[in-house]
Design a protein around this motif. Structure first.
Motif, short mmCIF file in Angstrom:
data_model
loop_
_atom_site.label_atom_id
_atom_site.label_comp_id
_atom_site.label_asym_id
_atom_site.label_seq_id
_atom_site.Cartn_x
_atom_site.Cartn_y
_atom_site.Cartn_z
N LEU A 55 -1.79 -57.59 60.56
CA LEU A 55 -1.07 -56.56 61.32
C LEU A 55 -0.15 -55.73 60.42
O LEU A 55 -0.01 -54.53 60.58
CB LEU A 55 -0.26 -57.21 62.44
CG LEU A 55 -1.06 -57.91 63.55
CD1 LEU A 55 -0.12 -58.59 64.52
CD2 LEU A 55 -1.95 -56.93 64.28
N ARG A 56 0.50 -56.43 59.47
CA ARG A 56 1.40 -55.74 58.56
C ARG A 56 0.66 -54.67 57.75
O ARG A 56 1.21 -53.62 57.42
CB ARG A 56 2.08 -56.75 57.64
CG ARG A 56 3.34 -56.21 56.95
CD ARG A 56 3.85 -57.25 55.95
NE ARG A 56 4.19 -58.50 56.60
CZ ARG A 56 5.37 -58.75 57.16
NH1 ARG A 56 6.31 -57.81 57.13
NH2 ARG A 56 5.62 -59.91 57.72
N ALA A 57 -0.61 -54.94 57.45
CA ALA A 57 -1.41 -53.99 56.67
C ALA A 57 -1.71 -52.71 57.46
O ALA A 57 -2.04 -51.68 56.86
CB ALA A 57 -2.70 -54.66 56.21
N LEU A 58 -1.61 -52.81 58.78
CA LEU A 58 -1.92 -51.64 59.63
C LEU A 58 -0.68 -50.76 59.88
O LEU A 58 -0.81 -49.69 60.48
CB LEU A 58 -2.48 -52.12 60.98
CG LEU A 58 -3.79 -52.90 60.95
CD1 LEU A 58 -4.16 -53.34 62.36
CD2 LEU A 58 -4.91 -52.07 60.35
N LEU A 59 0.48 -51.22 59.45
CA LEU A 59 1.72 -50.52 59.77
C LEU A 59 1.85 -49.22 58.98
O LEU A 59 1.46 -49.14 57.81
CB LEU A 59 2.93 -51.40 59.50
CG LEU A 59 3.04 -52.70 60.29
CD1 LEU A 59 4.31 -53.45 59.93
CD2 LEU A 59 2.99 -52.44 61.78
N SER A 60 2.41 -48.22 59.64
CA SER A 60 2.78 -46.98 58.97
C SER A 60 4.29 -46.92 58.84
O SER A 60 5.02 -47.64 59.54
CB SER A 60 2.27 -45.76 59.75
OG SER A 60 2.80 -45.76 61.06
N GLU A 61 4.78 -46.07 57.95
CA GLU A 61 6.21 -45.99 57.70
C GLU A 61 6.96 -45.55 58.96
O GLU A 61 6.55 -44.60 59.63
CB GLU A 61 6.49 -45.00 56.58
CG GLU A 61 6.16 -45.51 55.19
CD GLU A 61 7.08 -46.63 54.74
OE1 GLU A 61 8.29 -46.59 55.08
OE2 GLU A 61 6.59 -47.57 54.08
N PRO A 62 8.06 -46.22 59.30
CA PRO A 62 8.86 -45.78 60.45
C PRO A 62 9.61 -44.49 60.11
O PRO A 62 9.96 -44.25 58.96
CB PRO A 62 9.82 -46.94 60.69
CG PRO A 62 9.96 -47.60 59.35
CD PRO A 62 8.63 -47.44 58.67
N TYR A 63 9.83 -43.69 61.12
CA TYR A 63 10.53 -42.40 60.96
C TYR A 63 11.83 -42.50 61.73
O TYR A 63 11.84 -42.62 62.96
CB TYR A 63 9.63 -41.28 61.49
CG TYR A 63 10.27 -39.91 61.54
CD1 TYR A 63 11.03 -39.43 60.47
CD2 TYR A 63 10.14 -39.10 62.66
CE1 TYR A 63 11.61 -38.18 60.51
CE2 TYR A 63 10.72 -37.84 62.71
CZ TYR A 63 11.47 -37.40 61.63
OH TYR A 63 12.04 -36.15 61.67
N PHE A 64 12.96 -42.46 61.02
CA PHE A 64 14.27 -42.65 61.63
C PHE A 64 14.95 -41.30 61.86
O PHE A 64 14.84 -40.38 61.04
CB PHE A 64 15.14 -43.55 60.75
CG PHE A 64 14.62 -44.96 60.64
CD1 PHE A 64 14.83 -45.87 61.66
CD2 PHE A 64 13.91 -45.36 59.51
CE1 PHE A 64 14.34 -47.17 61.56
CE2 PHE A 64 13.43 -46.65 59.40
CZ PHE A 64 13.64 -47.56 60.43
#
Length: 432
Positions: free
Chosen positions: A275-284
């Motif tokens: 699942l971690r490999a599917l994550l995209s960068e969060p936008y704050f």
């Protein structure tokens, strides 16, 4: 003068009054004409509109022409009536006084008030026709206009007053544009008017006003058991989920749920690393970012979801592109159960309205026509807690402005359900 027939003198007087009426009517119509409508007509090739705009761009010369012509015509009309009176009644002072009063009355009624009322009633129609006469007259009278304006401009400089044209080149403010939309009446469909008004409001509000608050954010905890993560993935209500480790302030990325479901369909043996490999960068996003500004950022950065944080970096909620679009055109998506965003807000037959405590105050004001304060808490729960300075442990009601808010249910240290009474129902409630 004695050889001129009386009917010729009267006809000349009538023509002078008509000419004076024309200039008075044209002046009022040109000053009252809707420039935006004229510009629209000019863009479509209307020659009269082009000529009218040309005149309005030279307001000082236009006014000089009209006033010079009017003054000369009125003076000629007064002199003509006086001459007629002397011709038939002699040099009696009383006769001359009566003649002057008569011509003044005729000019006021037929050459001033009536034409100006007509010009103000039909400004575009009259200005389009009169401009075709005034433009060539302006060329003919150019020397006289220049001579008069020479003294006028000198006087204005002494008084430190800029020319008329300088004041006409201003732009409408947002509030003035808002007034134009509100006064559009039948020319703008109600739905279009609502969207335009919402667009103006985007300049005044921040993402904090429209965000999904932290307590209602659907997110995925990577520290949870893998079976629980799978269950949450298959039952979630959104296509993208914020992902955190341990607690919500430690967001590590955004998960595209469809990709995760596709991975689940391929193999039941998935791990947190998959699942971690599917994550995209969060936008704050800072909580005080303006909504209109954030809309531009979403467009520039090709993002659709942002995590809202306060000055300490703690998560306050999230906002999506859909939230901003809904703020402009109204609700069109389905909200997940348990939230207040998709809630129907309206008075019932008794003048009451049941709402969740998490309902935004802006939505309440907009849909119920109230004026609850917006400079502090964003929800009705926050407003009541601020006023009460404690969490109520029993039913209680507060009168805020013309509305009464009654606490119906308290749960988990927050006001869960409230009942609003509209002003008419408040009177019955107070009487009871």
């Amino acid at each position: 003068m004695e050889t001129v027939p009386l009917w010729v003198l009267i006809l000349a007087l009538a023509l002078l009054i008509l000419c004076s009426a024309f200039f008075a009517m044209a002046e009022t119509a040109l000053m009252a004409a809707n420039k935006y409508r004229l510009r629209h007509m000019a863009k479509r090739g209307h020659r009269g509109a082009v000529t009218t705009l040309w005149l309005l761009e030279r307001t000082d010369k236009l006014l000089s022409l009209v006033l010079i012509a009017n003054t000369l015509i009125n003076a000629m009309a007064t002199a003509l009536v006086t001459a007629i009176a002397i011709l038939f009644f002699g040099h009696e002072e009383s006769v001359i006084t009566i003649a002057t009063a008569v011509v003044a009355f005729l000019l006021i009624v037929f050459a001033e008030i009536s034409p100006k009322i007509i010009g103000a009633t039909y400004p575009e129609r009259i200005s389009l026709g009169s401009s075709r006469v005034l433009k060539p007259l302006m060329s003919v009278a150019k020397p006289a206009i220049w001579f008069v304006n020479l003294f006028v401009n000198g006087l204005l400089k002494i008084l430190r007053i800029r020319g008329v044209n300088a004041h006409n080149q201003h732009r409408l403010s947002l509030e003035e544009l808002r007034s134009v939309v509100l006064e559009g009446g039948q020319f703008i469909p109600q739905k279009h008017k609502s969207i335009l008004l919402n667009l103006f409001d985007l300049e005044k509000i921040s993402v904090e006003d429209i965000m999904t608050p932290r307590s209602q954010v659907e997110a995925l905890n990577l520290d949870a058991p893998i079976e629980q993560i799978k269950l949450e993935l298959t039952t979630c209500y959104h296509n993208k989920l914020p992902v955190f480790e341990g607690e919500i302030n430690k967001i590590v990325g955004i998960l595209h749920v469809r990709k995760a479901i596709g991975l689940l369909n391929e193999s039941d043996e998935i791990s947190v690393d998959h699942l971690r490999a599917l994550l995209s960068e969060p936008y704050f996003i800072p909580e005080d970012t303006g909504v209109f500004e954030q809309l531009q950022y979403f467009q520039e950065k090709k993002e659709k979801l942002g995590i809202i944080v306060d000055e300490y970096g703690e998560v306050q909620g999230l906002v999506t592109l859909e939230d901003i679009i809904e703020e402009m055109i109204g609700d069109f998506t389905t909200s997940m159960p348990g939230t207040a965003r998709g809630e129907t807000i309206g008075w019932n037959a008794k003048g009451e309205c049941l709402l969740e405590g998490a309902t935004p105050l802006r939505d309440i004001n907009k849909k119920l026509g109230l004026d609850l304060p917006l400079d502090g808490p964003k929800t009705v729960n926050g407003l009541l807690l601020e006023l009460l300075q404690e969490i109520p442990d029993s039913p209680i009601a507060l009168k805020i402005g013309q509305c009464v808010i009654e606490v119906v249910q308290v749960q988990n240290q927050a006001i869960k359900v409230v009942k609003l009474l509209r002003p008419v129902a408040v009177k019955r409630w107070l009487a009871a």
